[in-house]
Design a protein around this motif. Structure first.
Motif, short mmCIF file in Angstrom:
data_model
loop_
_atom_site.label_atom_id
_atom_site.label_comp_id
_atom_site.label_asym_id
_atom_site.label_seq_id
_atom_site.Cartn_x
_atom_site.Cartn_y
_atom_site.Cartn_z
N ASP A 1 -5.74 1.19 -6.66
CA ASP A 1 -6.95 1.41 -5.87
C ASP A 1 -7.61 0.11 -5.43
O ASP A 1 -8.72 0.11 -4.93
CB ASP A 1 -7.95 2.24 -6.66
CG ASP A 1 -8.35 1.56 -7.96
OD1 ASP A 1 -7.83 0.47 -8.24
OD2 ASP A 1 -9.20 2.11 -8.66
N LYS B 1 0.83 -1.21 0.00
CA LYS B 1 0.00 0.00 0.00
C LYS B 1 0.86 1.26 0.00
O LYS B 1 0.57 2.23 -0.70
CB LYS B 1 -0.91 0.00 1.23
CG LYS B 1 -2.04 -1.01 1.12
CD LYS B 1 -2.70 -1.25 2.43
CE LYS B 1 -3.78 -0.27 2.74
NZ LYS B 1 -4.52 -0.65 3.98
N LYS B 2 1.94 1.22 0.74
CA LYS B 2 2.83 2.37 0.82
C LYS B 2 3.60 2.58 -0.48
O LYS B 2 3.72 3.69 -0.98
CB LYS B 2 3.81 2.18 1.99
CG LYS B 2 4.72 3.35 2.22
CD LYS B 2 5.62 3.06 3.42
CE LYS B 2 6.64 4.16 3.57
NZ LYS B 2 7.59 3.86 4.64
N LYS B 3 4.11 1.48 -1.04
CA LYS B 3 4.95 1.58 -2.22
C LYS B 3 4.14 1.89 -3.48
O LYS B 3 4.58 2.65 -4.33
CB LYS B 3 5.75 0.29 -2.41
CG LYS B 3 6.68 0.36 -3.60
CD LYS B 3 7.79 -0.62 -3.53
CE LYS B 3 8.67 -0.46 -4.75
NZ LYS B 3 10.05 -0.57 -4.47
N TYR B 4 2.96 1.28 -3.60
CA TYR B 4 2.18 1.43 -4.83
C TYR B 4 0.90 2.20 -4.54
O TYR B 4 -0.20 1.70 -4.72
CB TYR B 4 1.86 0.06 -5.43
CG TYR B 4 3.10 -0.75 -5.69
CD1 TYR B 4 3.93 -0.47 -6.78
CD2 TYR B 4 3.47 -1.78 -4.83
CE1 TYR B 4 5.08 -1.21 -7.00
CE2 TYR B 4 4.62 -2.52 -5.06
CZ TYR B 4 5.42 -2.22 -6.15
OH TYR B 4 6.55 -2.95 -6.37
N LYS B 5 1.03 3.43 -4.12
CA LYS B 5 -0.11 4.25 -3.70
C LYS B 5 -1.15 4.42 -4.80
O LYS B 5 -2.32 4.63 -4.51
CB LYS B 5 0.38 5.63 -3.28
CG LYS B 5 1.28 5.61 -2.09
CD LYS B 5 1.85 6.99 -1.85
CE LYS B 5 3.07 6.86 -0.98
NZ LYS B 5 3.92 8.03 -1.01
#
Length: 174
Positions: free
Chosen positions: A163, A156-160
């Motif tokens: 969705d 989640k942090k790396k591939y903001k």
């Protein structure tokens, strides 16, 4: 089923290393368990007993036991026999340390760096521990192969921009 040659090899090695446990798992497959502080001594014995090739150092994270198990995979080319040498060390990062064995098996340098990057085990005496290896700088120190690594949080942090991370979902496919 017994494998006499393997039984003889195990017996011979255990005579030189009475602190070890050893057995034949099956034909051409041996297993030894040793105390972590004896790894260098034991690997020298293995090398002297016709196991000249290190195939890999792998690691298993035993979260419930609070330990990391290191498995040194060795090969006797003449007999086509694989030996696994297992040691357990604490998984706490400040205690997850082992002496390097790269002077005994030069291939260990690469495998020690792999285990360091992915599990956080530090190999004392390997002067390449601090050099960047597989992970990028921001990822170093995260130890993604430890079982308590927060893979979802990391993704989640790396591939903001993605969705598909709905907090209400029970399961994710990453």
């Amino acid at each position: 089923m017994t494998w006499e040659i393997g039984e003889e090899i195990v017996k011979k090695i255990l005579e030189k290393a009475p602190y070890a446990e050893g057995r034949v798992r099956r034909e051409r497959r041996l297993e030894f368990k040793i105390p972590a502080e004896r790894i260098r001594e034991f690997l020298m014995i293995m090398k002297e007993n016709n196991f000249p090739l290190m195939l890999q150092i792998s690691a298993v994270d035993w979260v419930r036991d609070g330990e990391i198990e290191l498995v040194y995979h060795l090969m006797n080319i003449e007999l086509g026999t694989h030996a696994m040498v297992k040691v357990r060390i604490p998984r706490d990062l400040d205690k997850a340390k082992m002496p390097t064995v790269r002077d005994i098996y030069p291939a260990a340098e690469t495998y020690e760096r792999d285990v360091h990057d992915f599990f956080g085990v530090y190999f004392e005496g390997n002067d390449k521990m601090e050099m960047p290896w597989i992970l990028d700088d921001p990822e170093r120190g995260l130890y993604p192969h430890r079982k308590d690594f927060d893979m979802l949080g990391y993704v989640k942090k790396k591939y903001k921009i993605l969705d598909r991370f709905d907090e209400n979902k029970d399961k994710y496919v990453i």
